[in-house]
Design an enzyme around this catalytic site. Structure first.
Site, PDB file in Angstrom:
ATOM      1  N   CYS A  20      96.747 -66.900 -34.778  1.00  0.00           N
ATOM      2  CA  CYS A  20      97.251 -67.868 -33.730  1.00  0.00           C
ATOM      3  C   CYS A  20      96.111 -68.375 -33.310  1.00  0.00           C
ATOM      4  O   CYS A  20      96.218 -69.770 -32.983  1.00  0.00           O
ATOM      5  CB  CYS A  20      98.114 -67.026 -32.728  1.00  0.00           C
ATOM      6  SG  CYS A  20      99.633 -66.266 -33.322  1.00  0.00           S
ATOM      7  N   CYS A 406     101.605 -61.943 -47.920  1.00  0.00           N
ATOM      8  CA  CYS A 406     101.355 -62.533 -46.297  1.00  0.00           C
ATOM      9  C   CYS A 406     100.073 -62.029 -45.894  1.00  0.00           C
ATOM     10  O   CYS A 406     100.102 -60.912 -45.768  1.00  0.00           O
ATOM     11  CB  CYS A 406     102.668 -62.280 -45.654  1.00  0.00           C
ATOM     12  SG  CYS A 406     103.871 -63.620 -46.185  1.00  0.00           S
ATOM     13  N   CYS A 408      99.081 -61.526 -42.741  1.00  0.00           N
ATOM     14  CA  CYS A 408      99.386 -61.024 -41.231  1.00  0.00           C
ATOM     15  C   CYS A 408      98.706 -59.456 -41.063  1.00  0.00           C
ATOM     16  O   CYS A 408      98.028 -59.534 -40.029  1.00  0.00           O
ATOM     17  CB  CYS A 408     100.935 -60.754 -41.115  1.00  0.00           C
ATOM     18  SG  CYS A 408     101.962 -62.465 -41.154  1.00  0.00           S
ATOM     19  N   ASP A 450      66.274 -45.427 -18.694  1.00  0.00           N
ATOM     20  CA  ASP A 450      65.168 -45.580 -17.673  1.00  0.00           C
ATOM     21  C   ASP A 450      65.621 -44.266 -16.851  1.00  0.00           C
ATOM     22  O   ASP A 450      66.729 -43.525 -16.932  1.00  0.00           O
ATOM     23  CB  ASP A 450      65.556 -46.801 -16.863  1.00  0.00           C
ATOM     24  CG  ASP A 450      64.773 -47.055 -15.596  1.00  0.00           C
ATOM     25  OD1 ASP A 450      63.509 -46.688 -15.556  1.00  0.00           O
ATOM     26  OD2 ASP A 450      65.311 -47.354 -14.759  1.00  0.00           O
ATOM     27  N   ASP A 647      68.419 -50.576 -15.538  1.00  0.00           N
ATOM     28  CA  ASP A 647      69.038 -51.376 -14.469  1.00  0.00           C
ATOM     29  C   ASP A 647      69.216 -52.863 -14.761  1.00  0.00           C
ATOM     30  O   ASP A 647      69.896 -53.658 -13.768  1.00  0.00           O
ATOM     31  CB  ASP A 647      68.401 -51.169 -12.988  1.00  0.00           C
ATOM     32  CG  ASP A 647      66.756 -51.546 -13.180  1.00  0.00           C
ATOM     33  OD1 ASP A 647      66.641 -52.341 -13.948  1.00  0.00           O
ATOM     34  OD2 ASP A 647      66.040 -51.329 -11.996  1.00  0.00           O
TER      35      ASP A 647
END
Length: 752
Positions: A20, A406, A408, A450, A647
Site C-alpha cells: 500500500c 498474488c 500479498c 563505555d 552516552d
C-alpha cells in the site's frame, strides 16, 4: 534536501502493508513539484517534500483515486529544512528515505465521501477505508466484503429456485466485489503501478467468466475480500500496539495555578509548570519531582515489575504511575517532546528505514508479478498450441496460477515482522531506528561498552567506611556535617550514606573548601578536615596500617577520602561508581550467547580493571575518544560485527565507527536523535534483549518467506496437475497472507 525544501504531512486511512505504501509513494511522486515522498505504514502517515508551494488538493485527489482515506495533518505545519544528510531527525517529520516502486496492493477501500478539491487552507480530507479509531467492522472495506458475501449467498439460493437465471445471478454477485477491485487496478495502473494484485484478480475473474466458471469466480472474489479484511485487522493490531503506548499518557493534568490547582488538558502543559500527582494517578508529563516521594510504577513503560522509590530531584516519565504518595512535579518537556511521544514518533519513522531483506523483497516483487502474468499466459496457451490440449482446461489452469501468484503474502512477510518487532521493542524501552538496524543486531558478536553511566550508575556511592578510635557512624556524622549543602558528587555520596544509615548530622561552623585538597570546619568544637589522603598526611601522621588500607582501597579502583579530627586520622571513606544492578547478569547473558564484551573507558586503569573484573569482562582504560574509535575499528578488522554502547556525546566517534551505535545512560535524550538504537531505561541486559529480539524477528521473517513461497510452490504443482483449481488457488494466497501476518503478530507477545 535543499534549504528551500518544505514538508507537508498527511494522515492516511486504510493503509495496511508495504505494498500500500509503495503504491501511494509511486503515485504521489509523479506529481509536479514533489521532491520526495516518505510513507509510514505504522504511523498511517505520509510526508511530502516539495520545492515551493504544493496544492494539497493534488495530493488528496491522487491518493483518494487509489481508494485510501486521506486528511491533511493540521498538527504538523509545513517546515523548511536544511541539509541533514541521508536521515532527518527533526521532531515532527519522518526520515528522508528512498522508496522502491514495486507491485503493491490495496485493501478494499471505499470511494471518497468528500471532494478532494477543497481549498488547501481548510482541514482537507478524503475518506476511504477505516477512519482513525473506527472499528474495522464499520469500515468501507468490511461493508464491501459483507455486501459481496450476501450477494453470493442470494445468488446460491435464488439460483436453485430459478436455474435459468443462475449464471446471471452469480455474475451480478461477482460484479458487486469485482467492480471496485477493477477500478482500483485501473487507478493504480494510471498512477504508475500496473502490476498490482488487483490487476491479477481482475484478469483471473474476467477470464473465469469467459470460460463459464462464473460461480467459482464470484466465490473467489469473496474469499479475496475476506483475506484482505483479515490482513487489515492484523495490521491494525500492530498499529494499535504503538498507539497504546501513546494512550498511556493521561488526557488531563492537575496544575498549580494562582495558589490553587486547576485541571487542564495534558497537551497544554508547558515546561516549568508544576503539576500535582495523586496516589494512583498516571503522571501526565516528563518532569522532576519538587516535593514528595512515592513508589513509581514504571511497568507500563519499561516492563519493570518492581516500582522504584523516587523523591525530590529525581526524574519521572509521562505514563508512569505514582503508587502511594502525593507528588509535585515540575514539567521538563512539552507533550510533543515527552519520552513516550518521542518513542512513538521514532518508531513511526523507523518503519521507513527498510531492512536489507525487505529491500530485496521489494526489488524481487517488481519482477515477480509481471513474471506471474507471463507464466499464467504460457500455461494457458502453450499446451493447446503445441500439443492440441483442451483450451478451456488450460486457460482455467492459467487463471488459477494468476491467483496463486498474488504477491500479498510475500510482500508483507518482512515488513509485518519488522513492524511488530519495532513495536514490541519500543514498549520495552528498546528503540531501534529502522528495519536495517533491527536486522543488523542479529549478526552482532562483539559489544564495546563505555563505563561511566553505562555499565555503572554514573555517580559514586560509599563502599567502605574504616573507623579509627570511633565507630563508623561517628565517622559518617563528622564527614556529613562538613559536606552539608554541597552538590559535589562525592559529597552527595557521603550524605546519601549517612541518611541511609540513619546517622545524626550535626551543624558545622566555619566550613570552607581548600582548592585541590578537601574541606575543613568545626563540628561540635572539634577541628575536622575531609580530603585526599595526601592532603590528610599534611595534617596528621598516617600509620603503616592506614597507608596499606588506602593503597588496598585504591587498588580496587576506589576514591579514598581521609577524615582528620583534632589532628589525628579518624577514618577513611572509600567511594566508587558502582556497576548497575543488572550489569553482571547482562554481561553474562551476552557471553552466554557467544558475544565478546569489552569495556572502553577514559577512567584510570585500576578503577577500570576493578569494575571489569567484577563483571567478568576485558577492559581498555585511559582512552581518549579517538582511541575508542580506533579500538572499535580493530575489532571490526578482526572480523567481528561490533555494537558500541555509550552516552552518545563523548562516545560519538566510536558510536559512528561501530556497525551499530547504541545510546544509553546520561546522554540518552540526545542520542535518541543520533544513534542507531537507544536504551531508554538504563539496563545493561537490554543490549542482550535487543540482540535476542533481532534474532527472533529474523527467524520469523524466514518462517514467513518459507510459508509464502512454499504454499505457492505446492499449489502451482497441484494446479498444473489438475488437482486444484480457482478456489484452492485463492485460498492458498489468502491463507498464506493470513498465516504470515498472524505469525508476525506473535512478536507482539515477545517478552525477551
Amino acid at each position: 534536501m535543499t534549504a528551500s525544501t518544505r514538508q507537508t504531512r498527511f494522515k492516511i486511512g486504510g493503509m495496511d502493508c508495504a505494498s500500500c505504501a509503495a503504491k501511494i509513494d509511486t503515485a504521489v511522486r509523479r506529481l509536479d513539484g514533489v521532491a520526495d515522498v516518505s510513507v509510514s505504514v505504522t504511523g498511517a502517515s505520509m510526508t511530502v517534500s516539495h520545492d515551493g508551494p504544493l496544492a494539497d488538493d493534488k495530493v488528496l485527489r491522487q491518493v483518494a483515486r487509489l481508494g485510501y482515506g486521506i486528511v491533511k495533518d493540521s498538527a504538523a505545519a509545513s517546515r523548511t529544512h536544511g541539509q541533514h544528510g541521508d536521515h532527518e531527525h527533526d521532531h515532527g517529520h519522518d526520515h528522508d528515505h528512498d522508496h522502491h516502486d514495486h507491485a503493491g496492493h490495496d485493501h478494499g477501500k471505499g470511494t471518497a465521501s468528500r471532494s478532494a478539491s477543497a481549498p488547501a487552507s481548510e482541514a482537507l480530507h478524503v475518506h476511504g477505508g477505516a477512519e482513525p479509531g473506527q472499528p474495522w467492522w464499520r469500515s468501507s472495506r468490511a461493508l464491501l466484503t459483507l455486501a459481496c458475501a450476501l450477494a453470493l449467498a442470494v445468488a446460491y439460493v435464488a439460483g436453485h429456485a430459478f436455474p435459468a437465471a443462475e449464471r446471471w445471478l452469480f455474475l451480478a454477485a461477482l460484479l458487486v466485489g469485482l467492480v471496485p477491485i477493477a477500478r482500483r487496478a485501473l487507478m493504480a495502473a494510471l498512477a504508475g503501478t500496473p502490476f498490482s494484485v488487483e490487476t491479477l484478480m481482475t484478469i483471473a475473474a474476467v477470464g473465469a467468466v469467459l470460460i463459464g466458471a462464473t460461480e467459482e469466480a464470484a466465490a473467489v472474489v469473496v474469499l479475496f475480500l475476506i483475506g484482505e479484511l483479515l490482513e487489515g485487522v492484523a495490521a491494525g493490531r500492530a498499529r494499535a500496539s504503538i498507539q497504546g503506548l501513546a494512550d498511556l499518557v493521561p488526557k488531563m493534568a492537575l496544575v498549580e495555578r494562582n495558589g490553587g490547582t486547576a485541571e487542564v488538558p495534558a497537551e497544554q502543559l508547558a515546561v516549568g509548570d508544576v503539576i500535582v500527582v495523586r496516589p494512583g494517578d498516571r503522571i501526565p508529563a516528563d518532569g522532576e519531582i519538587t516535593d514528595g516521594s512515592s513508589d513509581i510504577d514504571e511497568a507500563p513503560v519499561t516492563g519493570e515489575s518492581t516500582p522504584k522509590r523516587k523523591g525530590v530531584g529525581e526524574a519521572v516519565f509521562a505514563g508512569t504511575i505514582s503508587a502511594d504518595g502525593v507528588l509535585k512535579v515540575r514539567v521538563t518537556a512539552a507533550a510533543a517532546d515527552n519520552t513516550i511521544a518521542r518513542v512513538v514518533r521514532l518508531v513511526e519513522e523507523a518503519q521507513e528505514a527498510k531492512a536489507p531483506t525487505e529491500r530485496f523483497i521489494d526489488r524481487f516483487s517488481r519482477y515477480y508479478t509481471p513474471a506471474v502474468l507471463l507464466v499464467g499466459a504460457l500455461v494457458a496457451v502453450l499446451p493447446p498450441l503445441l500439443v492440441g490440449a483442451d483450451w478451456s482446461g488450460w486457460i482455467y489452469k492459467g487463471l488459477a496460477i494468476l491467483l496463486i501468484g498474488c504477491p500479498c503474502a510475500l510482500v508483507i512477510s518482512t515488513p509485518a515482522a519488522i513492524a511488530a518487532g519495532l513495536a514490541t521493542g519500543a514498549r520495552r524501552g528498546l528503540l531501534l531506528k529502522g528495519g536495517a538496524v533491527l536486522e543488523g543486531f542479529a549478526g552482532i558478536n562483539a559489544v564495546a561498552f563505555d563505563k561511566t553511566g553505562t555499565l555503572t550508575e554514573g555517580k559514586p556511592v560509599v563502599t567502605d567506611v574504616v573507623a579509627y578510635g570511633r565507630d563508623e557512624g561517628g565517622v559518617l556524622s563528622l564527614a556529613a556535617a562538613l559536606e552539608q549543602g554541597s552538590s559535589h558528587p562525592l559529597a552527595v555520596a557521603i550524605l546519601g550514606r549517612a541518611s541511609a544509615a540513619g546517622v545524626a548530622v550535626p551543624l558545622a561552623s566555619g566550613s570552607k573548601a581548600i582548592s585541590g585538597k578537601g574541606v575543613e570546619g568545626d563540628v561540635g568544637g572539634v577541628a575536622v578536615f575531609l580530603g585526599s589522603a595526601k592532603a590528610a598526611a599534611e595534617r596528621a601522621t598516617l600509620t603503616e596500617a592506614q597507608r596499606a588500607a588506602i593503597e588496598g582501597l585504591n587498588g580496587q579502583g576506589k576514591t579514598v577520602s581521609a577524615l582528620v579530627a583534632d589532628g589525628a586520622v579518624a577514618g577513611l571513606i572509600a567511594m566508587r561508581d558502582e556497576p548497575r544492578a543488572d550489569a553482571a547478569a547482562g554481561i553474562a547473558a551476552l557471553k552466554g550467547d557467544g558475544i565478546r564484551t569489552v569495556m572502553l573507558t577514559g577512567d584510570n586503569r585500576s578503577t577500570a580493571e576493578a569494575v571489569a573484573a567484577s563483571l567478568g569482562m576485558e577492559a581498555r582504560a585511559e582512552l581518549l575518544p579517538q582511541d575508542k574509535q580506533r579500538i572499535v575499528g580493530e575489532l571490526k578488522r578482526e572480523g567481528l560485527k561490533v555494537a558500541k554502547v555509550g552516552d552518545g556525546i563523548n562516545d560519538a566517534p566510536a558510536l559512528a565507527a561501530a556497525d551499530i551505535g547504541i545510546a544509553m545512560g546520561g546522554g540518552t535524550d540526545v542520542a535518541l536523535e543520533t544513534a542507531d538504537a537507544a536504551i531508554l531505561h538504563g539496563r545493561v541486559g537490554d543490549v542482550w534483549r535487543m540482540i535476542r529480539l533481532s534474532r527472533s524477528v529474523m527467524a520469523n521473517i524466514r518462517q514467513n518467506i518459507t510459508v509464502a513461497l512454499g504454499l505457492k510452490a505446492v499449489f502451482l504443482v497441484t494446479t498444473i496437475a489438475g488437482i486444484t483449481g480457482l478456489w484452492p488457488a485463492i485460498l492458498a494466497d489468502t491463507g498464506a497472507t493470513v498465516l504470515v501476518t498472524a505469525n508476525a503478530m506473535r512478536l507482539l507477545r515477545w517478552r525477551g
